[in-house]
Design an enzyme around this catalytic site. Structure first.
Site, PDB file in Angstrom:
ATOM      1  N   ARG A   1      42.552  32.608 -60.889  1.00  0.00           N
ATOM      2  CA  ARG A   1      43.230  31.562 -61.712  1.00  0.00           C
ATOM      3  C   ARG A   1      43.720  30.495 -60.332  1.00  0.00           C
ATOM      4  NH1 ARG A   1      48.943  33.701 -63.391  1.00  0.00           N
ATOM      5  NH2 ARG A   1      49.261  35.380 -62.039  1.00  0.00           N
TER       6      ARG A   1
ATOM      7  N   LYS B   1      47.436  27.098 -58.450  1.00  0.00           N
ATOM      8  CA  LYS B   1      47.616  28.707 -58.989  1.00  0.00           C
ATOM      9  C   LYS B   1      47.717  28.418 -60.464  1.00  0.00           C
ATOM     10  CE  LYS B   1      49.636  33.116 -58.751  1.00  0.00           C
ATOM     11  NZ  LYS B   1      50.677  34.071 -57.917  1.00  0.00           N
TER      12      LYS B   1
ATOM     13  N   ASP C   1      51.010  35.901 -52.715  1.00  0.00           N
ATOM     14  CA  ASP C   1      51.043  36.501 -53.995  1.00  0.00           C
ATOM     15  C   ASP C   1      52.333  36.938 -54.749  1.00  0.00           C
ATOM     16  OD1 ASP C   1      48.265  35.627 -54.230  1.00  0.00           O
ATOM     17  OD2 ASP C   1      47.532  37.424 -55.154  1.00  0.00           O
TER      18      ASP C   1
ATOM     19  N   ASP D   1      42.922  34.282 -68.658  1.00  0.00           N
ATOM     20  CA  ASP D   1      42.744  32.942 -68.960  1.00  0.00           C
ATOM     21  C   ASP D   1      42.649  31.970 -67.833  1.00  0.00           C
ATOM     22  OD1 ASP D   1      45.233  33.078 -68.279  1.00  0.00           O
ATOM     23  OD2 ASP D   1      46.027  32.765 -70.426  1.00  0.00           O
ATOM     24  N   GLY D   2      43.310  32.629 -66.386  1.00  0.00           N
ATOM     25  CA  GLY D   2      43.299  31.624 -65.432  1.00  0.00           C
ATOM     26  C   GLY D   2      44.458  30.906 -65.319  1.00  0.00           C
TER      27      GLY D   2
ATOM     28  N   ASP E   1      44.292  43.143 -51.993  1.00  0.00           N
ATOM     29  CA  ASP E   1      44.012  41.646 -52.427  1.00  0.00           C
ATOM     30  C   ASP E   1      45.089  41.047 -52.393  1.00  0.00           C
ATOM     31  OD1 ASP E   1      44.403  43.738 -54.791  1.00  0.00           O
ATOM     32  OD2 ASP E   1      44.508  41.900 -55.657  1.00  0.00           O
TER      33      ASP E   1
ATOM     34  N   ARG F   1      50.117  25.814 -53.866  1.00  0.00           N
ATOM     35  CA  ARG F   1      50.478  26.605 -52.606  1.00  0.00           C
ATOM     36  C   ARG F   1      49.488  26.291 -51.472  1.00  0.00           C
ATOM     37  NH1 ARG F   1      49.628  32.925 -54.430  1.00  0.00           N
ATOM     38  NH2 ARG F   1      47.363  32.815 -54.684  1.00  0.00           N
TER      39      ARG F   1
HETATM   40  P1  AMP Z   1      47.719  39.680 -58.964  1.00  0.00           P
HETATM   41  O1  AMP Z   1      48.002  40.678 -59.527  1.00  0.00           O
HETATM   42  O2  AMP Z   1      48.213  38.398 -59.621  1.00  0.00           O
HETATM   43  O3  AMP Z   1      47.494  39.491 -57.700  1.00  0.00           O
HETATM   44  O4  AMP Z   1      46.034  39.505 -59.457  1.00  0.00           O
HETATM   45  C1  AMP Z   1      45.163  40.424 -59.286  1.00  0.00           C
HETATM   46  C2  AMP Z   1      43.966  39.743 -59.638  1.00  0.00           C
HETATM   47  O5  AMP Z   1      43.788  39.359 -61.272  1.00  0.00           O
HETATM   48  C3  AMP Z   1      43.434  38.705 -59.062  1.00  0.00           C
HETATM   49  O6  AMP Z   1      42.177  38.490 -58.883  1.00  0.00           O
HETATM   50  C4  AMP Z   1      43.886  37.273 -59.758  1.00  0.00           C
HETATM   51  O7  AMP Z   1      43.267  36.210 -59.457  1.00  0.00           O
HETATM   52  C5  AMP Z   1      43.659  37.853 -61.088  1.00  0.00           C
HETATM   53  N1  AMP Z   1      44.475  37.243 -62.160  1.00  0.00           N
HETATM   54  C6  AMP Z   1      45.697  37.186 -62.348  1.00  0.00           C
HETATM   55  N2  AMP Z   1      46.265  36.734 -63.362  1.00  0.00           N
HETATM   56  C7  AMP Z   1      45.223  36.224 -63.845  1.00  0.00           C
HETATM   57  C8  AMP Z   1      45.160  35.334 -65.140  1.00  0.00           C
HETATM   58  N3  AMP Z   1      46.020  34.629 -65.472  1.00  0.00           N
HETATM   59  N4  AMP Z   1      43.640  34.872 -65.075  1.00  0.00           N
HETATM   60  C9  AMP Z   1      42.681  35.066 -64.582  1.00  0.00           C
HETATM   61  N5  AMP Z   1      42.511  35.997 -63.622  1.00  0.00           N
HETATM   62  C10 AMP Z   1      43.988  36.459 -63.231  1.00  0.00           C
HETATM   63 MG    MG Z   2      46.601  38.718 -56.207  1.00  0.00          MG
END
Ligand code: AMP
Ligand code: MG
Length: 522
Positions: free
Chosen positions: A106, A125, A282, A137-138, A272, A195
């Site tokens: 996203r 973001k 993040d 959903d991104g 990640d 960001r």
């Molecule tokens: P995070 O826990 O936010 O670091 O996200 C872990 C992974 O999930 C990353 O690849 C993010 O881009 C993906 N991600 C988190 N939230 C969403 C979302 N609402 N839609 C799509 N991808 C997501």
């Molecule tokens: Mg992340």
């Protein structure tokens, strides 16, 4: 014409292989570092806040920031001329397990800018689906966007390496979220944050190619990263790759020491979420220590094992570096150099952690007994719930000839009003030891206070403060976002007009969602 658009300088897409498939469909993307993708248009965008500091850093004029184009570009409704937005491909170890391809699910990178010899990537973001969105959903919701916006800017002003934030906007769209993952999904206001960082590359960007045994793309990415962000390492060779790993390791350690200094708990240190530049990246279920507690994590998703608890962050930094080392090994084909770097992390941690704690106590000389003094202090801090920020800030008022006043000086840091005699005695004993230690310092009490106040912040984004700003914003009152933004620009200054924010967490926030309980849902 003078415009920041003159400083556009896309290096990532110019130097790295692109996904040949143009469709925005969810899939495994191989032998490519990124996929071109356009941000999703938003229905009724409204800018809630723009960082004046970041505008200046990027060379964006006030007039430009107030233009229709700015609103459109930073809410996903227009693309800057001569740019082509993209999402990055990466993988990651999540909670200790290899999770395969993750990627910018996203986050959509808009472009890069070089201004006043600094290089910046700009990224939205919450800007919609990408090939990496998997089942989600991104999008992003207002609460998590406020948290990222305020915290990343405040970390910068605390002197902690971090990604930055340029703007915070409502999209006008509704986003469905099950905030506590308990089957109670509800619609929330959608938001998008722009960001900014020199690069958003993570350990996981390198791991994904190693996992796929794609040595060629891994090498292309490592070479790009060194040339672009570690040019001081010079010509590329296997030895340079080890030096690169060393530089990343040192930055990672420095970052985590800084988190420990200010009481920041990232909450989800998956690989990640580890920046290759050693930046805090993040901002999700992060939190600030209120009561000093090595075992604390704000992330309820991690409540069982508390892998990412405050006291474990340095170990996790090392664990994550092991994963990066495993990836780079494919290029280096020799483990010794990498192992030495990892061993150094452990010894450097001991030295730097001690030095950081000395600075929090205002000690400028180094004595052998300091480690014991610090351990005794930590024991005291754990006796009863003691607010970390208030404790260290008030400790600056301690006078070495008046050790008997110690408890009185730090009184406000205790969450319980009366200490029992046993605990009070332990504290008094520690204050005597501290007073004795201070006699060996060359500086005066006043000089020490000034020094300590430059190390121990008076104001941090306490968990309940962010939540108050969120609660108000949900009711369309955005004034607290600006108040906290202004306050946290000078976290080490007294700022008497903001004294009310120099206070312990109120009782109502102890078990409130968003204050002490956060999930990855954002
Ligand atoms: P995070 O826990 O936010 O670091 O996200 C872990 C992974 O999930 C990353 O690849 C993010 O881009 C993906 N991600 C988190 N939230 C969403 C979302 N609402 N839609 C799509 N991808 C997501
Ligand atoms: Mg992340």
């Amino acid at each position: 014409m003078k415009t920041f658009k003159n400083h556009i300088n896309d290096t990532f897409t110019a130097n790295l292989p692109a996904d040949p498939i143009a469709e925005n469909t969810r899939r495994q993307v191989t032998e490519s570092c990124f996929s071109y993708v356009s941000p999703k248009a938003t229905s009724n965008p409204e800018l809630l806040h723009v960082s004046d500091d970041m505008l200046e850093t990027l060379g964006i004029s006030k007039a430009e920031s107030e233009s229709e184009e700015f609103l459109k570009v930073f809410t996903g409704n227009a693309v800057l001329p001569n740019t082509r937005p993209y999402a990055m491909c990466y993988g990651g170890h999540q909670f200790g397990n290899w999770a395969g391809q993750l990627g910018d699910g996203r986050a959509i990178n808009l472009t890069e800018i070089t201004y006043k010899e600094h290089h910046w990537a700009l990224q939205l973001k919450g800007a919609g689906e990408t090939p990496y969105s998997r089942t989600a959903d991104g999008l992003a919701v207002l609460r998590s966007s406020i948290r990222e916006y305020l915290c990343s800017e405040s970390m910068y002003h605390l002197g902690v390496p971090t990604t930055r934030a340029l703007s915070l906007a409502l999209t006008g769209d509704q986003v469905l979220r099950d905030m506590l993952y308990n089957g109670n999904a509800a619609y929330e206001k959608g938001a998008v944050v722009c960001r900014v960082a020199p690069s958003f590359l993570r350990f996981g960007n390198f791991e994904i190619f190693a996992a796929r045994q794609d040595v060629a793309t891994l090498k292309t990415l490592v070479d790009y990263t060194i040339n672009q962000f570690y040019p001081e390492l010079g010509t590329l060779s296997k030895a340079t790759y080890v030096q690169f790993f060393k530089a990343v390791s040192e930055r990672t350690l420095k970052l985590i020491i800084e988190w420990q200094r200010v009481g920041f708990v990232h909450g989800v240190m998956n690989t990640d979420n580890m920046s290759i530049l050693g930046l805090t990246i993040d901002y999700g279920p992060y939190g600030w220590l209120e009561g000093f507690d090595f075992g604390w994590t704000p992330n309820t998703t991690d409540s069982q094992h508390k892998r990412y608890r405050y006291g474990n962050q340095p170990n996790i930094g090392l664990w994550n570096l092991y994963q990066l080392a495993n990836a780079l090994y494919l290029l280096i084909e020799e483990a010794d150099g990498l192992q030495t770097v990892l061993d150094d992390y452990k010894t450097d941690f001991e030295t730097q952690s001690l030095q950081m704690m000395r600075s929090k106590l205002g000690l400028q000389t180094e004595l052998d007994d300091d480690l014991q003094l610090i351990q005794n202090l930590e024991d005291c801090l754990l006796l009863t719930e003691t607010d970390m920020t208030i404790f260290f800030r008030n400790l600056a008022k301690f006078e070495k000839d008046k050790s008997g006043n110690g408890l009185q000086i730090i009184q406000d840091a205790f969450y319980q009003s009366e200490l029992n005699i046993e605990i009070a005695e332990k504290w008094n004993a520690w204050f005597q030891q501290y007073a004795k230690r201070l006699q060996q310092e060359l500086i005066s009490d006043a000089e020490r206070a000034t020094f300590m106040n430059s190390v121990n912040p008076k104001y941090v984004l306490r968990n309940y403060m962010a939540q108050l700003a969120i609660d108000a914003a949900e009711k369309s009152d955005y004034s607290l976002i600006d108040e906290l933004y202004q306050l946290l620009k000078q976290p080490y200054d007294e700022q008497p007009k903001y004294e009310k924010w120099f206070a312990k967490r109120p009782e109502w926030a102890r078990h409130k969602v968003g204050c002490s309980m956060l999930s990855c849902s954002s």
